[in-house]
Structures are given as structure tokens and as C-alpha cells.
Design a protein around this motif. Structure first.
Motif, PDB file in Angstrom:
ATOM      1  N   ARG A 241      -7.455 -13.290   3.740  1.00 22.90           N
ATOM      2  CA  ARG A 241      -7.206 -12.691   5.055  1.00 22.90           C
ATOM      3  C   ARG A 241      -7.932 -11.351   5.222  1.00 22.90           C
ATOM      4  O   ARG A 241      -7.780 -10.684   6.236  1.00 22.90           O
ATOM      5  N   GLY A 242      -8.671 -10.941   4.177  1.00 22.71           N
ATOM      6  CA  GLY A 242      -9.498  -9.749   4.352  1.00 22.71           C
ATOM      7  C   GLY A 242      -8.920  -8.463   3.802  1.00 22.71           C
ATOM      8  O   GLY A 242      -9.433  -7.377   4.079  1.00 22.71           O
ATOM      9  N   TYR A 243      -7.866  -8.539   3.011  1.00 20.68           N
ATOM     10  CA  TYR A 243      -7.304  -7.313   2.433  1.00 20.68           C
ATOM     11  C   TYR A 243      -8.108  -6.882   1.207  1.00 20.68           C
ATOM     12  O   TYR A 243      -8.555  -7.720   0.423  1.00 20.68           O
ATOM     13  N   SER A 244      -8.273  -5.574   1.061  1.00 20.16           N
ATOM     14  CA  SER A 244      -9.029  -5.028  -0.071  1.00 20.16           C
ATOM     15  C   SER A 244      -8.106  -4.860  -1.279  1.00 20.16           C
ATOM     16  O   SER A 244      -6.882  -5.004  -1.173  1.00 20.16           O
ATOM     17  N   GLU A 245      -8.704  -4.526  -2.406  1.00 21.84           N
ATOM     18  CA  GLU A 245      -7.912  -4.285  -3.629  1.00 21.84           C
ATOM     19  C   GLU A 245      -6.891  -3.166  -3.394  1.00 21.84           C
ATOM     20  O   GLU A 245      -5.729  -3.277  -3.791  1.00 21.84           O
ATOM     21  N   ASP A 246      -7.316  -2.085  -2.742  1.00 18.22           N
ATOM     22  CA  ASP A 246      -6.388  -0.968  -2.486  1.00 18.22           C
ATOM     23  C   ASP A 246      -5.248  -1.396  -1.568  1.00 18.22           C
ATOM     24  O   ASP A 246      -4.094  -1.000  -1.768  1.00 18.22           O
ATOM     25  N   ASP A 247      -5.586  -2.177  -0.540  1.00 21.62           N
ATOM     26  CA  ASP A 247      -4.538  -2.686   0.365  1.00 21.62           C
ATOM     27  C   ASP A 247      -3.502  -3.486  -0.438  1.00 21.62           C
ATOM     28  O   ASP A 247      -2.296  -3.325  -0.265  1.00 21.62           O
ATOM     29  N   ILE A 248      -4.025  -4.360  -1.300  1.00 23.58           N
ATOM     30  CA  ILE A 248      -3.150  -5.268  -2.053  1.00 23.58           C
ATOM     31  C   ILE A 248      -2.243  -4.475  -2.996  1.00 23.58           C
ATOM     32  O   ILE A 248      -1.058  -4.785  -3.150  1.00 23.58           O
ATOM     33  N   LYS A 249      -2.797  -3.416  -3.579  1.00 23.40           N
ATOM     34  CA  LYS A 249      -1.969  -2.575  -4.463  1.00 23.40           C
ATOM     35  C   LYS A 249      -0.845  -1.889  -3.681  1.00 23.40           C
ATOM     36  O   LYS A 249       0.264  -1.737  -4.171  1.00 23.40           O
ATOM     37  N   LYS A 250      -1.147  -1.466  -2.454  1.00 21.56           N
ATOM     38  CA  LYS A 250      -0.096  -0.858  -1.619  1.00 21.56           C
ATOM     39  C   LYS A 250       0.970  -1.887  -1.269  1.00 21.56           C
ATOM     40  O   LYS A 250       2.163  -1.608  -1.339  1.00 21.56           O
ATOM     41  N   ILE A 251       0.516  -3.086  -0.879  1.00 21.12           N
ATOM     42  CA  ILE A 251       1.453  -4.126  -0.436  1.00 21.12           C
ATOM     43  C   ILE A 251       2.360  -4.563  -1.587  1.00 21.12           C
ATOM     44  O   ILE A 251       3.562  -4.754  -1.416  1.00 21.12           O
ATOM     45  N   TRP A 252       1.783  -4.709  -2.781  1.00 28.10           N
ATOM     46  CA  TRP A 252       2.562  -5.246  -3.904  1.00 28.10           C
ATOM     47  C   TRP A 252       3.505  -4.225  -4.538  1.00 28.10           C
ATOM     48  O   TRP A 252       4.396  -4.611  -5.286  1.00 28.10           O
ATOM     49  N   SER A 253       3.315  -2.936  -4.324  1.00 21.14           N
ATOM     50  CA  SER A 253       4.266  -1.968  -4.904  1.00 21.14           C
ATOM     51  C   SER A 253       3.981  -0.526  -4.522  1.00 21.14           C
ATOM     52  O   SER A 253       4.889   0.307  -4.569  1.00 21.14           O
ATOM     53  N   GLY A 254       2.729  -0.203  -4.165  1.00 22.48           N
ATOM     54  CA  GLY A 254       2.395   1.198  -3.894  1.00 22.48           C
ATOM     55  C   GLY A 254       3.296   1.796  -2.820  1.00 22.48           C
ATOM     56  O   GLY A 254       3.793   2.916  -2.963  1.00 22.48           O
ATOM     57  N   ASN A 255       3.517   1.027  -1.760  1.00 19.45           N
ATOM     58  CA  ASN A 255       4.333   1.536  -0.653  1.00 19.45           C
ATOM     59  C   ASN A 255       5.795   1.719  -1.070  1.00 19.45           C
ATOM     60  O   ASN A 255       6.416   2.733  -0.777  1.00 19.45           O
ATOM     61  N   LEU A 256       6.324   0.728  -1.776  1.00 16.76           N
ATOM     62  CA  LEU A 256       7.736   0.782  -2.174  1.00 16.76           C
ATOM     63  C   LEU A 256       7.967   1.909  -3.199  1.00 16.76           C
ATOM     64  O   LEU A 256       8.952   2.649  -3.112  1.00 16.76           O
ATOM     65  N   LEU A 257       7.045   2.047  -4.145  1.00 20.54           N
ATOM     66  CA  LEU A 257       7.222   3.106  -5.164  1.00 20.54           C
ATOM     67  C   LEU A 257       7.056   4.490  -4.534  1.00 20.54           C
ATOM     68  O   LEU A 257       7.696   5.455  -4.961  1.00 20.54           O
ATOM     69  N   ARG A 258       6.209   4.603  -3.486  1.00 20.40           N
ATOM     70  CA  ARG A 258       6.099   5.872  -2.751  1.00 20.40           C
ATOM     71  C   ARG A 258       7.450   6.235  -2.118  1.00 20.40           C
ATOM     72  O   ARG A 258       7.911   7.372  -2.215  1.00 20.40           O
ATOM     73  N   VAL A 259       8.100   5.241  -1.513  1.00 21.21           N
ATOM     74  CA  VAL A 259       9.418   5.489  -0.902  1.00 21.21           C
ATOM     75  C   VAL A 259      10.422   5.907  -1.977  1.00 21.21           C
ATOM     76  O   VAL A 259      11.164   6.879  -1.805  1.00 21.21           O
ATOM     77  N   LEU A 260      10.425   5.180  -3.101  1.00 23.83           N
ATOM     78  CA  LEU A 260      11.365   5.526  -4.179  1.00 23.83           C
ATOM     79  C   LEU A 260      11.143   6.961  -4.652  1.00 23.83           C
ATOM     80  O   LEU A 260      12.091   7.722  -4.852  1.00 23.83           O
ATOM     81  N   GLU A 261       9.873   7.336  -4.797  1.00 21.21           N
ATOM     82  CA  GLU A 261       9.559   8.716  -5.220  1.00 21.21           C
ATOM     83  C   GLU A 261      10.062   9.733  -4.196  1.00 21.21           C
ATOM     84  O   GLU A 261      10.668  10.745  -4.554  1.00 21.21           O
ATOM     85  N   ASN A 262       9.805   9.454  -2.899  1.00 20.11           N
ATOM     86  CA  ASN A 262      10.259  10.368  -1.835  1.00 20.11           C
ATOM     87  C   ASN A 262      11.776  10.534  -1.870  1.00 20.11           C
ATOM     88  O   ASN A 262      12.306  11.631  -1.748  1.00 20.11           O
ATOM     89  N   VAL A 263      12.457   9.410  -2.008  1.00 14.60           N
ATOM     90  CA  VAL A 263      13.930   9.413  -1.950  1.00 14.60           C
ATOM     91  C   VAL A 263      14.493  10.175  -3.158  1.00 14.60           C
ATOM     92  O   VAL A 263      15.421  10.972  -3.033  1.00 14.60           O
ATOM     93  N   GLN A 264      13.904   9.940  -4.338  1.00 12.09           N
ATOM     94  CA  GLN A 264      14.416  10.619  -5.526  1.00 12.09           C
ATOM     95  C   GLN A 264      14.066  12.105  -5.519  1.00 12.09           C
ATOM     96  O   GLN A 264      14.852  12.932  -5.990  1.00 12.09           O
ATOM     97  N   ALA A 265      12.913  12.446  -4.964  1.00  7.70           N
ATOM     98  CA  ALA A 265      12.526  13.870  -4.894  1.00  7.70           C
ATOM     99  C   ALA A 265      13.468  14.637  -3.971  1.00  7.70           C
ATOM    100  O   ALA A 265      13.822  15.786  -4.222  1.00  7.70           O
ATOM    101  N   TYR A 266      13.920  13.971  -2.901  1.00  4.47           N
ATOM    102  CA  TYR A 266      14.861  14.617  -1.971  1.00  4.47           C
ATOM    103  C   TYR A 266      16.197  14.881  -2.679  1.00  4.47           C
ATOM    104  O   TYR A 266      16.807  15.944  -2.508  1.00  4.47           O
ATOM    105  N   ALA A 267      16.641  13.903  -3.490  1.00  3.46           N
ATOM    106  CA  ALA A 267      17.938  14.036  -4.154  1.00  3.46           C
ATOM    107  C   ALA A 267      17.889  15.000  -5.332  1.00  3.46           C
ATOM    108  O   ALA A 267      18.882  15.640  -5.668  1.00  3.46           O
ATOM    109  N   ASN A 268      16.720  15.091  -5.963  1.00  6.15           N
ATOM    110  CA  ASN A 268      16.585  15.963  -7.151  1.00  6.15           C
ATOM    111  C   ASN A 268      15.420  16.898  -6.962  1.00  6.15           C
ATOM    112  O   ASN A 268      14.375  16.733  -7.589  1.00  6.15           O
ATOM    113  N   PRO A 269      15.570  17.908  -6.078  1.00  6.22           N
ATOM    114  CA  PRO A 269      14.411  18.759  -5.751  1.00  6.22           C
ATOM    115  C   PRO A 269      13.977  19.593  -6.980  1.00  6.22           C
ATOM    116  O   PRO A 269      14.750  19.844  -7.855  1.00  6.22           O
TER     117      PRO A 269
END
Ligand SMILES: [Zn+2]
Length: 416
Positions: A388-416
Motif C-alpha cells: 500500500r506504499g508505506y515506508s520502513e519508518d511508517d511501518i515502525k511507527k504503526i507497529w509500535s513507535g506510536n504506542l510506545l511514544r504514548v506510553l513514554e508520554n503517559v509515564q513521564a507525566y506520572a513520574n516527572p
């Protein structure tokens, strides 16, 4: 159709995400890999499934959930399919909101949590519990599978948010507020009409539900809006100080189902910095064909279920009979497949950008589509993304990059 979506995507590119400070981009234009590159790209990516259930009847007292071999996911299938890890789900069905109903749900939650513990203890050499995004990346590098824990339905928490800290300490990293049927925290996208529920009980989140969102933020646990009503999900996104996720949903722009997120919810999710994980569950991916709808109308007439309220309020026995009569309707259309899953991903990318989409199998909770029937077939999803035309970087974001970014944001807020 795709051309139109791409034009729309270009128009939306550059709208900054208010909550997370990232600029939204659509598919990367450079370096389009070929499907032959799929195994290499799949191997390099951290392939994380955001939602895998554990069937109660496959959890005997001293068994880990995957030792029967009947589950759609287990360590061998994950290894064979290049699936590096998953959120394993502590799910409790919605029961009556009484002390006894809550106690039963709480027991079910404990059973599933214990099964995950047995799994990670018994196979400590092959799978490890991750508590942070950094843990997930370290475990991936080590070659072991990654287990993370999510809760589906906050009902067993009772009429208080006091248990949240305990679940956080046990490793829970997301909590889905509701399941099918309203609960004490929020309205569900699927009211339990057979219990006599109306479309809304609270009009979104209850006051206790608002407190739950705040408490989850403070505990470093991601809020999951899958299964919540539209009002509840919008209110949760508004209230949350950090990005939220929809751990396993589709979009109404492709398939019109109450469980799916519409464009207003997607735009709110983008502003919140969150991620929707497209679920590999046929009924949420693909609309019924006109032939299937005509067949359903015929059966409902036969069964005296033409009235929508009567249809939605049917008891379990009638529902069983209805399902049996409806079985031939499946043959009136091809089953949902990996391309249907990618259609939803394309829609999200075109509407709110590549930084806000992920993937959930929902294996052992109903999820399975042609081409991705169990964890051993996970490479097929990456192949379809490349096609469908997704690049390697896109695929890395889709498979976990985006979710792990959210997890990092959420944990950083709770443990500044
Ligand atoms: Zn679910």
C-alpha cells in the motif's frame, strides 16, 4: 478513492498536534520498499500487538494460557510470525452493578492476571514483562518476546478508583474504561439492551469516570477509549492530561459500526496526541453487503424481531437462535481480510496522520481475518502495508513507535 484520501492528507499535513508537540505527517514519500523487502523490514521493526485476549477456558488452574496450543497467539506462533510482543488483556465481562456482580468480575480479572504471571514465570527465558517503553525496546533487542498488560473494562474496580495504584504496581499499562454495557464509570458504545439499558446512562463519563481518567493519568496508566461511547471517549480525551489510545477499534469512515471511531473522534484523538489501533475483527472492518442486509431483514421478520428495540433487547436464547439462522449470510460475502484492515489504516493516516495509528489482532477475543488468522501470519500485515506504499519508518511507527511514544508520554507525566 485513495487519490482523494491522499489529497485530503496533504491538506491536513502540517496541523500541529496541540497536546504532544509533534507535527503530523502522512505517508513518507521517499524510499518505497518492495514487498520482497518485507521480511527484513518486519524483522527490524518492533512488532507489538496492542490487544490479545486470554480465553478463560484455556486457563486451567496450573496452566499458562498458551500451553494448550489452541490459542491464536503463543510464543511459538509469535516467533514464527515475527510478532515481538503484545499487550495481554485482563478482561472482565460487564456484570450487574451489585457487590456480588463486582466480586465476580474481580475474580475473573484475578484469574487472567494470574495466568499472565504464570506465563512470564514459566517461560522466563522466552518472554518478559515490560513496565516501560524502554523495557520493551531492551527485551526486543534481547530476542525475547515482550508482554505488557492491559485491563479491558474497569468494572471490577468497584465504585472507587482506589485499586488503580495496585493494578499499576502489578504492571497494568492501559485500562479500557468499559466493555459491552454501561458501567459505573462511563457509557458503552454497545449498551446492553437485553438488560434494559438505554443508549446512555451517564451521558458519557460519570463523575467517578472523570476521577478514573485523572487517577489513571497520575498512575502512569494509558486511558483506553475502545468500547466507550462517543461522548465518553470525547470527554476522556478532553479530560486526560496525556495522550489516550483506542486499543482495538475501527473507523466509521470505512465501516459504519457503533464500536468504531468517527471523524470527530479521530480529530480529537489527533489533538490529544493519541493512537487508534485498527482491530482485525471482521464485523468492525467491513460493512454488510446489500444481500446480507436483505437476508437479515428476512430472518428478523420470521422471528418477529423487526422492531429495532425488540431486536436489540432479545435474550441470550433468542440471540442464539438468530445467530444460527443468520449463519448462511456469511457465505453472501467474502470474509474480511488483511486488505480491509489496511483500508482503515489508510483512512486514519489520510485523516489525522501516520503518528496516530497502530494495529491490534484481538486474537482469542474474536479477532481473526483472512491472511492474519493467528500470530504466525503476522508478516502478511507488513507485506500488505508495503504493498500500500508505506515506508520502513511508517511501518515502525504503526507497529509500535506510536504506542510506545504514548506510553513514554503517559509515564513521564506520572513520574516527572
Ligand atoms: Zn474488546
Amino acid at each position: 478513492m485513495l487519490a482523494f484520501k491522499q489529497i485530503l492528507a496533504v491538506a491536513l499535513t502540517g496541523l500541529a498536534c496541540a497536546a504532544c508537540g509533534i507535527d503530523t505527517e502522512t505517508k513518507t514519500e521517499t524510499e518505497r520498499p518492495s514487498v520482497n523487502d518485507a521480511p527484513v523490514i518486519h524483522d527490524k521493526a518492533l512488532v507489538l500487538d496492542s490487544h490479545i485476549d486470554l480465553e478463560l477456558d484455556l486457563i486451567a488452574d496450573d496452566m499458562d494460557p498458551w500451553s494448550s496450543g489452541e490459542s491464536r497467539a503463543n510464543i511459538q506462533k509469535m516467533q514464527a510470525g515475527g510478532m515481538d510482543g503484545a499487550f495481554l488483556i485482563v478482561f472482565s465481562p460487564q456484570g450487574e452493578d451489585t457487590p456480588a456482580g463486582i466480586a465476580t468480575a474481580s475474580q475473573v480479572a484475578e484469574t487472567r492476571f494470574d495466568a499472565i504471571s504464570r506465563l512470564t514465570e514459566k517461560h522466563a527465558g522466552e518472554i518478559e514483562l515490560a513496565l516501560t517503553a524502554a523495557d520493551a525496546r531492551r527485551i526486543h533487542t534481547s530476542g525475547k518476546r515482550i508482554a505488557l498488560i492491559g485491563v479491558e473494562n474497569a468494572f471490577p474496580f468497584g465504585h472507587s478508583t482506589a485499586d488503580v495504584e495496585t493494578w499499576a504496581a502489578r504492571g497494568v499499562r492501559y485500562v479500557g474504561i468499559t466493555h459491552v454495557g454501561h458501567n459505573q464509570f462511563a457509557d458503552s458504545s454497545n449498551p446492553s439492551y437485553s438488560r434494559g439499558e438505554k443508549d446512555a446512562l451517564h451521558g458519557g463519563l460519570s463523575p467517578l469516570g472523570e476521577e478514573l481518567v485523572t487517577t489513571l493519568n497520575e498512575a502512569g496508566i494509558i486511558v483506553d477509549v475502545s468500547h466507550a461511547s462517543k461522548a465518553a471517549s470525547l470527554q476522556a480525551m478532553e479530560r486526560s492530561k496525556v495522550p489516550v489510545i483506542a486499543s482495538h477499534s475501527g473507523v466509521t469512515g470505512v465501516s459504519n459500526n457503533l464500536r468504531n471511531l468517527d471523524d470527530e473522534q479521530l480529530l480529537a484523538l489527533k489533538n490529544n496526541g493519541g493512537v487508534i489501533h485498527i482491530v482485525a475483527y471482521g464485523p468492525y472492518l467491513k460493512d454488510k453487503t446489500p444481500e446480507q442486509m436483505a437476508f437479515e431483514t428476512k430472518i428478523r421478520k420470521e422471528m418477529g424481531l423487526e422492531d429495532d428495540f425488540a431486536f436489540m433487547a432479545m435474550n441470550a436464547e433468542t440471540e442464539d437462535a438468530f445467530d444460527k439462522k443468520m449463519a448462511p449470510a456469511k457465505a453472501l460475502s467474502t470474509p474480511a481480510n488483511v486488505n480491509d484492515l489496511i483500508n482503515h489504516i489508510d483512512y486514519v493516516v489520510a485523516t489525522i496522520g501516520i503518528d496516530h495509528v497502530g494495529i491490534a489482532s484481538d486474537f482469542d477475543g474474536g479477532g481473526r481475518i483472512e491472511g492474519w488468522m493467528d500470530a504466525s501470519e503476522t508478516l502478511n500485515v507488513t507485506k500488505a502495508l508495503i504493498a500500500r506504499g508505506y515506508s520502513e519508518d511508517d511501518i515502525k511507527k504503526i507497529w509500535s513507535g506510536n504506542l510506545l511514544r504514548v506510553l513514554e508520554n503517559v509515564q513521564a507525566y506520572a513520574n516527572p
